[in-house]
Design an enzyme around this catalytic site. Structure first.
Site, PDB file in Angstrom:
ATOM      1  N   CYS A  87     -10.369  23.787 109.344  1.00  0.00           N
ATOM      2  CA  CYS A  87     -10.373  25.258 109.358  1.00  0.00           C
ATOM      3  C   CYS A  87     -11.813  25.778 109.393  1.00  0.00           C
ATOM      4  O   CYS A  87     -12.506  25.589 110.371  1.00  0.00           O
ATOM      5  CB  CYS A  87      -9.573  25.787 108.160  1.00  0.00           C
ATOM      6  SG  CYS A  87      -9.073  27.514 108.369  1.00  0.00           S
ATOM      7  N   HIS A 204      -4.130  22.832 108.282  1.00  0.00           N
ATOM      8  CA  HIS A 204      -4.459  22.202 106.996  1.00  0.00           C
ATOM      9  C   HIS A 204      -3.518  21.050 106.648  1.00  0.00           C
ATOM     10  O   HIS A 204      -2.586  21.242 105.861  1.00  0.00           O
ATOM     11  CB  HIS A 204      -4.372  23.249 105.882  1.00  0.00           C
ATOM     12  CG  HIS A 204      -5.421  24.307 105.963  1.00  0.00           C
ATOM     13  ND1 HIS A 204      -6.684  24.136 105.450  1.00  0.00           N
ATOM     14  CD2 HIS A 204      -5.404  25.540 106.509  1.00  0.00           C
ATOM     15  CE1 HIS A 204      -7.407  25.229 105.673  1.00  0.00           C
ATOM     16  NE2 HIS A 204      -6.647  26.091 106.318  1.00  0.00           N
ATOM     17  N   GLU A 206      -4.075  18.812 104.622  1.00  0.00           N
ATOM     18  CA  GLU A 206      -4.228  18.539 103.182  1.00  0.00           C
ATOM     19  C   GLU A 206      -3.255  19.334 102.321  1.00  0.00           C
ATOM     20  O   GLU A 206      -3.102  19.045 101.140  1.00  0.00           O
ATOM     21  CB  GLU A 206      -5.677  18.818 102.737  1.00  0.00           C
ATOM     22  CG  GLU A 206      -6.074  20.284 102.594  1.00  0.00           C
ATOM     23  CD  GLU A 206      -6.524  20.940 103.898  1.00  0.00           C
ATOM     24  OE1 GLU A 206      -6.199  20.403 104.975  1.00  0.00           O
ATOM     25  OE2 GLU A 206      -7.182  21.997 103.823  1.00  0.00           O
TER      26      GLU A 206
END
Lengths: 228, 79
Positions: A87, A204, A206
């Protein structure tokens, strides 16, 4: 896998990345402030996390790209060290010239906070080895400037050298216009450097690494890195 | 010496802000707006008094930081 996560003023996804890395590798990553001029000795992987470094002043990532720590990140990359930018981290890598192209305002002008589906365009890398080639996975995204742009020659080179990491796709794994919410050139969501040691992407992974988060779709990225 | 750096999206680079402004102008009844490009202006006040050197310095600043020349073009002029 010794990982270092870089913290800029305005970074806000560092804990998400730390949780994902620790879950996959069993090792706590180091947190490194942007004013530092050196990475911890033995760093294998540098992660530039998401957020709004320097309030997105001038252009997203433009200020962070010139932070003191970035000289060390460049040197790490030049040595063949792994670098992941997610990002705002992707925006910083682009502004630092470590990855080609630009990230424009989303074509709709809207900040997009939603889930997208990504297709793994190249699986034999340190970032993607735990996926099958062509696999699709869900990933949250949250950005205002994620519209990947590069001139046609650069896009042709990225495709020709097989450096597109991820594309936005629909539920049938097709890279359609409808699936390309931010308007990115050729549905590109993430790219690699020519030596495959640097990867930047807008969504994302994660944030989907635990059933408690709603799924583990993003975990293969961190398992790949842990095994690299 | 004061200089004005004007930064605009390069021709061919999608400019959604410019497009949205053009649509809003049309909605307000302004007709005949062929195209709108939206960018930014940065005003520099430099210690340098030689206009040639000041402009060269401003160009270097624009090249290195103020503009992203992959997606933006810039002009430098005395302000």
């Amino acid at each position: 896998m010794h990982a270092a996560i870089i913290l800029f003023p305005g970074t806000n996804r560092e804990r998400d990345i730390a949780i994902a890395l620790e879950r996959a590798s069993g090792r706590k990553p180091a947190m490194v402030f942007h004013r530092e001029t050196e990475l911890p000795a033995g760093t294998d992987l540098v992660v530039l996390p998401g957020g709004f470094s320097y309030g997105d002043y001038l252009r997203s990532g433009a200020m962070a790209a010139h932070s003191p720590i970035m000289a060390a990140v460049r040197a790490h990359a030049a040595r063949g060290g792994l670098v992941l930018g997610v990002c705002n981290g992707f925006q910083i890598l682009i502004e630092a010239g470590l990855l080609p192209g630009g990230l424009l305002k989303n074509a709709t002008l809207r900040f997009l906070s939603m889930e997208c589906t990504l297709r793994v365009e190249r699986a034999n890398t340190a970032f993607t080895s735990h996926w099958q080639q062509g696999a699709t996975f869900r990933a949250p995204m949250a950005h205002g400037d994620g519209n990947y742009f590069a001139d046609d020659a650069t896009l042709d080179r990225l495709e020709g050298e097989n450096l597109v990491a991820f594309r936005y796709v629909d539920e049938h794994a097709q890279a359609t216009e409808a699936a390309n919410r931010n308007g990115s050139a050729r549905n590109i969501a993430g790219i690699f450097s020519p030596d495959l040691r640097i990867c930047g992407l807008m969504p994302h992974p994660e944030d989907l690494v635990d059933p408690m988060m709603g799924g583990i779709d993003g975990l293969p990225m961190f398992e790949s890195l842990a095994a690299a | 010496m004061k200089l004005r750096v004007t930064i605009l999206p390069k021709p061919g680079v999608l400019d959604p802000q410019g497009k949205a402004i053009a649509q809003a102008l049309a909605a307000l009844g302004f007709s005949g707006v062929n195209d709108v490009r939206a960018g930014k202006t940065i005003m520099l006040d430099l210690a340098e008094t030689d206009p040639v050197k000041a402009e060269a310095a401003a160009r270097e600043m624009a090249q290195k930081l103020l503009a992203n020349t992959v997606i933006e073009s810039f002009t430098v002029e005395p302000a």
